[in-house]
Design an enzyme around this catalytic site. Structure first.
Site, mmCIF file in Angstrom:
data_model
loop_
_atom_site.group_PDB
_atom_site.id
_atom_site.type_symbol
_atom_site.label_atom_id
_atom_site.label_comp_id
_atom_site.label_asym_id
_atom_site.label_seq_id
_atom_site.Cartn_x
_atom_site.Cartn_y
_atom_site.Cartn_z
ATOM 1 N N GLU A 93 0.929 -1.248 0.111
ATOM 2 C CA GLU A 93 -0.036 0.089 -0.052
ATOM 3 C C GLU A 93 0.784 1.323 0.047
ATOM 4 O OE1 GLU A 93 -4.137 -1.064 2.068
ATOM 5 O OE2 GLU A 93 -2.709 -1.015 3.384
ATOM 6 N N CYS A 106 3.295 8.257 1.688
ATOM 7 C CA CYS A 106 4.097 6.843 2.675
ATOM 8 C C CYS A 106 4.153 5.786 1.711
ATOM 9 C CB CYS A 106 3.000 6.742 3.868
ATOM 10 S SG CYS A 106 3.679 5.465 4.931
ATOM 11 N N CYS A 113 7.735 -8.212 5.854
ATOM 12 C CA CYS A 113 9.011 -8.003 6.420
ATOM 13 C C CYS A 113 9.633 -9.154 7.279
ATOM 14 C CB CYS A 113 8.669 -6.723 7.354
ATOM 15 S SG CYS A 113 10.490 -5.846 8.265
ATOM 16 N N CYS A 117 8.942 -7.547 14.314
ATOM 17 C CA CYS A 117 8.702 -6.789 15.573
ATOM 18 C C CYS A 117 7.449 -7.458 16.289
ATOM 19 C CB CYS A 117 8.382 -5.144 15.202
ATOM 20 S SG CYS A 117 10.370 -4.632 14.456
ATOM 21 N N CYS A 120 3.903 -5.559 15.293
ATOM 22 C CA CYS A 120 3.670 -5.000 13.744
ATOM 23 C C CYS A 120 3.220 -6.224 13.056
ATOM 24 C CB CYS A 120 5.069 -4.716 13.267
ATOM 25 S SG CYS A 120 5.018 -4.085 11.549
ATOM 26 N N CYS A 351 -2.987 5.411 11.085
ATOM 27 C CA CYS A 351 -1.748 4.959 11.572
ATOM 28 C C CYS A 351 -2.223 3.518 12.165
ATOM 29 C CB CYS A 351 -1.227 5.782 12.724
ATOM 30 S SG CYS A 351 -0.157 5.077 13.662
HETATM 31 N N1 SAH Z 1 10.058 -0.998 8.985
HETATM 32 C C1 SAH Z 1 10.486 0.373 9.284
HETATM 33 C C2 SAH Z 1 9.384 1.378 8.470
HETATM 34 C C3 SAH Z 1 7.876 0.970 8.652
HETATM 35 S S1 SAH Z 1 7.038 0.676 9.872
HETATM 36 C C4 SAH Z 1 10.439 0.844 10.620
HETATM 37 O O1 SAH Z 1 9.964 -0.315 11.508
HETATM 38 O O2 SAH Z 1 10.914 1.628 10.980
HETATM 39 C C5 SAH Z 1 6.555 2.566 10.248
HETATM 40 C C6 SAH Z 1 6.194 2.588 11.734
HETATM 41 O O3 SAH Z 1 5.055 1.944 12.106
HETATM 42 C C7 SAH Z 1 7.456 2.105 12.516
HETATM 43 O O4 SAH Z 1 7.886 2.907 13.715
HETATM 44 C C8 SAH Z 1 6.618 0.930 13.172
HETATM 45 O O5 SAH Z 1 7.291 0.375 14.506
HETATM 46 C C9 SAH Z 1 5.114 1.557 13.431
HETATM 47 N N2 SAH Z 1 4.141 0.643 13.444
HETATM 48 C C10 SAH Z 1 4.232 -0.893 13.327
HETATM 49 N N3 SAH Z 1 3.111 -1.453 13.623
HETATM 50 C C11 SAH Z 1 2.257 -0.606 14.452
HETATM 51 C C12 SAH Z 1 0.929 -0.524 14.984
HETATM 52 N N4 SAH Z 1 0.452 -1.794 15.061
HETATM 53 N N5 SAH Z 1 0.630 0.342 15.452
HETATM 54 C C13 SAH Z 1 1.445 1.525 15.588
HETATM 55 N N6 SAH Z 1 2.578 1.628 14.949
HETATM 56 C C14 SAH Z 1 2.954 0.783 14.324
HETATM 57 FE FE1 SF4 Z 2 9.462 -4.441 9.947
HETATM 58 FE FE2 SF4 Z 2 9.431 -3.948 12.162
HETATM 59 FE FE3 SF4 Z 2 9.175 -2.114 10.626
HETATM 60 FE FE4 SF4 Z 2 7.225 -4.076 11.276
HETATM 61 S S1 SF4 Z 2 8.040 -2.156 12.499
HETATM 62 S S2 SF4 Z 2 7.723 -3.241 9.136
HETATM 63 S S3 SF4 Z 2 8.411 -5.800 11.326
HETATM 64 S S4 SF4 Z 2 11.136 -3.431 10.908
#
Ligand code: SAH
Ligand code: SF4
Length: 376
Positions: A93, A106, A113, A117, A120, A351
């Site tokens: 997306e 964005c 990925c 995390c 996520c 978000c």
């Molecule tokens: N992989 C990169 C960029 C993509 S994620 C990173 O991790 O920085 C963009 C942001 O969304 C990151 O800060 C991530 O930790 C956050 N994020 C992921 N899942 C989320 C969720 N369920 N609620 C809020 N933020 C989330």
């Molecule tokens: Fe990948 Fe972690 Fe970023 Fe999610 S928050 S996209 S798992 S690096």
């Protein structure tokens, strides 16, 4: 017949080199570059100032092919979201977030990925594949075209005005995937975002968000420094090891040092730390004080992201009052701190609400992706 070369895969130097292989001059490559990226042109026949013989040749061996949008939703607040088919039942997306003084796109860098995390859902779905440079820059190409911004880009660049209220004024690599785990393709796309023959955005308006792959942060600093956001999410190693597993490889001390090194060449004089607010996990006063100590030597801003829950995530969003108190502690310590607000939730573009439907190769299920898209 050979598979045609997708010209969206090249940055300017790459296209010049490819044209050289055809015996064509560099200025020809730059001409085609401008048609593609300034004008949003994908038809060689329309490139009227390019020699006819070259156009015919390009038609035989090349294409200009962005990813295909399969859904286009617009929120009542103007947030617009495209679901892009990237083949093999994978979709990613792209989200456009209009604000009074800027428009932010964005962009995704991977289907899935690998970094897993804990909070996520992209991570939960596992890694499918890296996006090509064409698929990454193709998101900007498409958005520019579909928002009617391509003409405007061309006009602004001709007038030598990079920052003049463009429809897409900022790009953040905060969609799906870890951009620094797809380094080469992401850097090719970043170079196109910055190049005046393509999108001509200033470095300060292009942001890479990373979970903290330290060696790749150093490479980005050396090869293509843009604004940096780091997904911190924890104030100590024990907690971060659990929430952001890449921390086990690159712990906080190394991450902070990498941020300092990055700032030596960064276009902005601070790093943005993203911090997802997880109820009862990382959101206490003690965590906030620990954070203040942790980032003492790193000029930074904080962006608190209220967690966006998804089924079986095992986490809850911190309450509004808790988030206010947490922010207050950082602010009292002199750290500029903002909290993301929800935008576009009626089209699942807020978000943590992105819902790219991606076929998970291992589980063969349709998974809802949760991504953070709201940028401060
Ligand atoms: N992989 C990169 C960029 C993509 S994620 C990173 O991790 O920085 C963009 C942001 O969304 C990151 O800060 C991530 O930790 C956050 N994020 C992921 N899942 C989320 C969720 N369920 N609620 C809020 N933020 C989330
Ligand atoms: Fe990948 Fe972690 Fe970023 Fe999610 S928050 S996209 S798992 S690096």
């Amino acid at each position: 017949m050979n598979t045609p070369v997708n010209l969206l895969d090249f940055d300017v130097d790459g296209l010049v080199a490819w044209f050289a292989g055809l015996g064509e001059k560099p200025f020809r490559a730059r001409q085609v570059m401008r048609w593609m990226h300034h004008e949003g042109c994908d038809d060689f026949d329309a490139m009227t100032d390019v020699a006819k013989s070259l156009r015919a040749r390009l038609k035989d061996i090349a294409v200009i092919r962005p990813p295909v949008p399969v859904r286009d939703s617009v929120s009542t607040d103007g947030t617009r979201k495209w679901l892009l088919d990237v083949g093999n039942a994978n979709a990613v997306e792209t989200v456009f977030i209009p604000e009074t003084s800027r428009g932010t796109l964005c962009v995704s860098s991977q289907a899935g990925c690998a970094l897993d995390c804990a909070f996520c859902s992209t991570g939960k779905q596992g890694f499918n594949r890296n996006l090509s440079a064409a698929e990454i820059i193709g998101q900007l190409w498409l958005a520019n075209k579909l928002l009617g911004a391509a003409r405007e880009t061309a006009a602004d660049l001709e007038a030598g005005d990079k920052d003049n209220g463009r429809i897409i004024s900022n790009v953040v690599m905060m969609g799906m995937g870890e951009p620094l785990a797809n380094f080469d393709n992401v850097v090719t796309a970043l170079r196109l975002m910055l190049d005046d023959h393509a999108y001509g955005l200033s470095r300060r308006r292009v942001t890479v968000s990373t979970s903290g792959i330290v060696p790749a942060m150093d490479r980005l600093r050396d090869e293509c420094p843009v604004a940096l956001a780091v997904s911190l999410h924890a104030s100590n190693d024990a907690l971060r090891d659990r929430l952001v597993p890449i921390n086990q490889k690159y712990p906080l001390r190394e991450l902070m040092a990498a941020c300092q090194r990055y700032l030596e060449r960064a276009p902005r004089d601070f790093v943005t730390f993203e911090y997802v607010m997880l109820d009862g996990v990382n959101d206490s006063d003690a965590h906030a004080h620990e954070l203040v100590a942790l980032v003492r030597d790193v000029p930074c801003k904080f962006n608190l992201i209220p967690f966006n829950p998804f089924p079986n995530s095992g986490f809850l969003r911190s309450g509004a009052e808790r988030i206010r108190r947490f922010a207050g502690i950082l602010i009292d310590a002199g750290i500029v701190t903002t909290t993301r607000k929800t935008r576009g939730d009626d089209v699942d573009a807020a978000c943590g609400q992105l819902a790219g439907q991606v076929q998970d190769k291992t589980r063969r299920t349709m998974v809802r992706l949760k991504q953070s898209t709201e940028i401060r």
